[in-house]
Design a protein around this motif. Structure first.
Motif, PDB file in Angstrom:
ATOM      1  N   ARG A 192      38.974  44.068  52.709  1.00 17.29           N
ATOM      2  CA  ARG A 192      39.615  44.186  51.232  1.00 17.29           C
ATOM      3  C   ARG A 192      38.990  43.715  50.198  1.00 17.29           C
ATOM      4  O   ARG A 192      39.468  43.921  49.207  1.00 17.29           O
ATOM      5  N   MET A 193      37.852  43.061  50.365  1.00 12.57           N
ATOM      6  CA  MET A 193      37.093  42.291  49.096  1.00 12.57           C
ATOM      7  C   MET A 193      35.708  42.999  49.434  1.00 12.57           C
ATOM      8  O   MET A 193      34.908  42.765  50.494  1.00 12.57           O
ATOM      9  N   VAL A 194      34.941  43.291  48.235  1.00 14.05           N
ATOM     10  CA  VAL A 194      33.614  43.354  48.376  1.00 14.05           C
ATOM     11  C   VAL A 194      32.711  42.174  47.962  1.00 14.05           C
ATOM     12  O   VAL A 194      32.858  41.563  46.935  1.00 14.05           O
ATOM     13  N   ALA A 195      31.837  41.612  48.708  1.00 14.46           N
ATOM     14  CA  ALA A 195      31.348  40.302  48.456  1.00 14.46           C
ATOM     15  C   ALA A 195      30.639  40.243  47.279  1.00 14.46           C
ATOM     16  O   ALA A 195      30.482  39.514  46.552  1.00 14.46           O
ATOM     17  N   GLU A 196      29.680  41.268  47.130  1.00 15.92           N
ATOM     18  CA  GLU A 196      28.783  41.441  45.829  1.00 15.92           C
ATOM     19  C   GLU A 196      29.101  42.998  45.423  1.00 15.92           C
ATOM     20  O   GLU A 196      29.157  43.767  46.207  1.00 15.92           O
ATOM     21  N   PRO A 197      29.110  42.864  44.047  1.00 16.19           N
ATOM     22  CA  PRO A 197      29.637  44.157  43.411  1.00 16.19           C
ATOM     23  C   PRO A 197      28.534  45.258  43.725  1.00 16.19           C
ATOM     24  O   PRO A 197      27.213  45.001  43.750  1.00 16.19           O
ATOM     25  N   LEU A 198      28.861  46.647  43.928  1.00 15.72           N
ATOM     26  CA  LEU A 198      27.971  47.460  44.175  1.00 15.72           C
ATOM     27  C   LEU A 198      27.318  48.026  42.886  1.00 15.72           C
ATOM     28  O   LEU A 198      27.901  47.923  41.809  1.00 15.72           O
ATOM     29  N   ALA A 229      34.940  47.771  43.366  1.00 15.73           N
ATOM     30  CA  ALA A 229      33.718  47.572  44.119  1.00 15.73           C
ATOM     31  C   ALA A 229      32.680  47.513  43.104  1.00 15.73           C
ATOM     32  O   ALA A 229      31.736  46.607  43.583  1.00 15.73           O
ATOM     33  N   ILE A 230      32.704  47.987  42.098  1.00 14.30           N
ATOM     34  CA  ILE A 230      31.411  47.841  40.926  1.00 14.30           C
ATOM     35  C   ILE A 230      31.449  46.731  40.133  1.00 14.30           C
ATOM     36  O   ILE A 230      30.838  46.322  39.382  1.00 14.30           O
ATOM     37  N   GLY A 231      32.797  46.044  40.102  1.00 13.07           N
ATOM     38  CA  GLY A 231      32.950  45.017  39.433  1.00 13.07           C
ATOM     39  C   GLY A 231      33.490  45.422  37.841  1.00 13.07           C
ATOM     40  O   GLY A 231      33.570  44.446  37.031  1.00 13.07           O
ATOM     41  N   ALA A 232      33.958  46.509  37.826  1.00 18.48           N
ATOM     42  CA  ALA A 232      34.460  47.112  36.510  1.00 18.48           C
ATOM     43  C   ALA A 232      35.833  46.600  36.364  1.00 18.48           C
ATOM     44  O   ALA A 232      36.081  46.118  35.261  1.00 18.48           O
ATOM     45  N   LEU A 233      36.529  46.731  37.114  1.00 17.67           N
ATOM     46  CA  LEU A 233      38.097  46.153  36.967  1.00 17.67           C
ATOM     47  C   LEU A 233      38.489  45.392  38.234  1.00 17.67           C
ATOM     48  O   LEU A 233      38.021  45.451  39.320  1.00 17.67           O
TER      49      LEU A 233
END
Length: 281
Positions: free
Chosen positions: A62-68, A85-89
């Motif tokens: 449910r969570m991406v460790a590091e942003p793609l 996933a890309i850390g945008a929102l």
């Protein structure tokens, strides 16, 4: 705060289900809180620090460790999970954005910035990666006038394709304009059945016709007109040289031995006045 009883109850009910407002955008997820009401409430929303702290445990996957690393994406189809996933929102912001996007077409950066879930700094960071969809063309206003429409406008007519639209424009230039919509059946690719399909979507302003000054037009100009066959053109040039021209359509038809059908379709394109005379108005 100006909320109705139903709207206020919706906020309280959200909490009663053990849900927590962690970001201001969570308020917009409540039933009955629309975009306009959220914008009014947003400046007054405060979230205590203990509630904004992210939970310690997450379920696997449910969570991406590091942003793609971001790649180009289509803004009209991008998923909430990719934006997260890309850390945008944040997760909630991404879901709020997708919900907002489904009812608000986004075709440029100005429209993207209208979404309250996307800050200006995030929009600026995402701009190099966003692919916008083309804006839907405005619905055509029928009927479409044949002597004024360009190829792109003709494509709005149901039954006219790209090749046919180009042929219609080129044939119009040779004619000097259409004086009847039925002339489209003379265009390559427009069959009788196809004409019946498009006839209700088009009209024709015969005042836009570019006339031929039959007593003065040079041979190359006459030669371009599709109704002037080589045989007829030779008769016209020969008779004009001998007589100097014609003052009436009847005299022209008689001298050049035109059949009734030939005379009728050619008549709208002929002018017997000097260039710039009253017949051109």
């Amino acid at each position: 705060m100006g909320l109705t009883q139903t709207e206020a109850a919706s906020l309280v009910r959200y909490r009663s289900y053990d849900k927590i407002f962690r970001i201001p955008e969570d308020v917009a997820a409540c039933y009955g809180i629309d975009d306009s009401l959220y914008r009014v409430l947003k400046p007054h929303i405060r979230i205590a620090r203990r509630y904004t702290t992210a939970p310690q445990g997450y379920r696997p996957g449910r969570m991406v460790a590091e942003p793609l690393p971001p790649e180009q994406f289509r803004i009209d189809t991008v998923s909430a999970r990719y934006l997260e996933a890309i850390g945008a929102l944040t997760r909630q912001q991404a879901r709020t954005f997708v919900k907002w996007r489904d009812t608000h077409p986004i075709c440029d950066m100005a429209e993207l910035r209208k979404c309250y879930a996307v800050s200006d700094s995030v929009a600026t960071a995402l701009e190099p990666y966003i692919i916008f969809s083309e804006r839907e063309p405005a619905a055509p206003r029928y009927p479409i006038e044949l002597n004024d429409a360009d190829s792109a406008t003709l494509l709005l007519v149901n039954g006219i394709g790209e090749k046919t639209a180009g042929r219609i424009v080129r044939y119009r230039e040779r004619l000097g304009g259409y004086w009847r919509t039925e002339q489209l059946t003379e265009v390559e690719g427009v069959t009788e059945s196809n004409y019946e399909k498009i006839s209700a979507q088009i009209c024709c302003d015969s005042c836009r016709i570019r006339k031929i000054h039959i007593n003065f037009a040079p041979a190359p100009e006459l030669q371009r007109h599709p109704y002037l066959t080589p045989q007829l053109l030779r008769r016209i040039l020969k008779t004009r040289q001998l007589k100097g021209g014609w003052s009436t359509p009847e005299a022209f038809n008689e001298d050049n031995r035109l059949k009734p059908g030939e005379a009728a379709r050619l008549a709208p394109y002929l002018s017997f006045a000097p260039p710039g005379g009253d017949d051109d108005e």
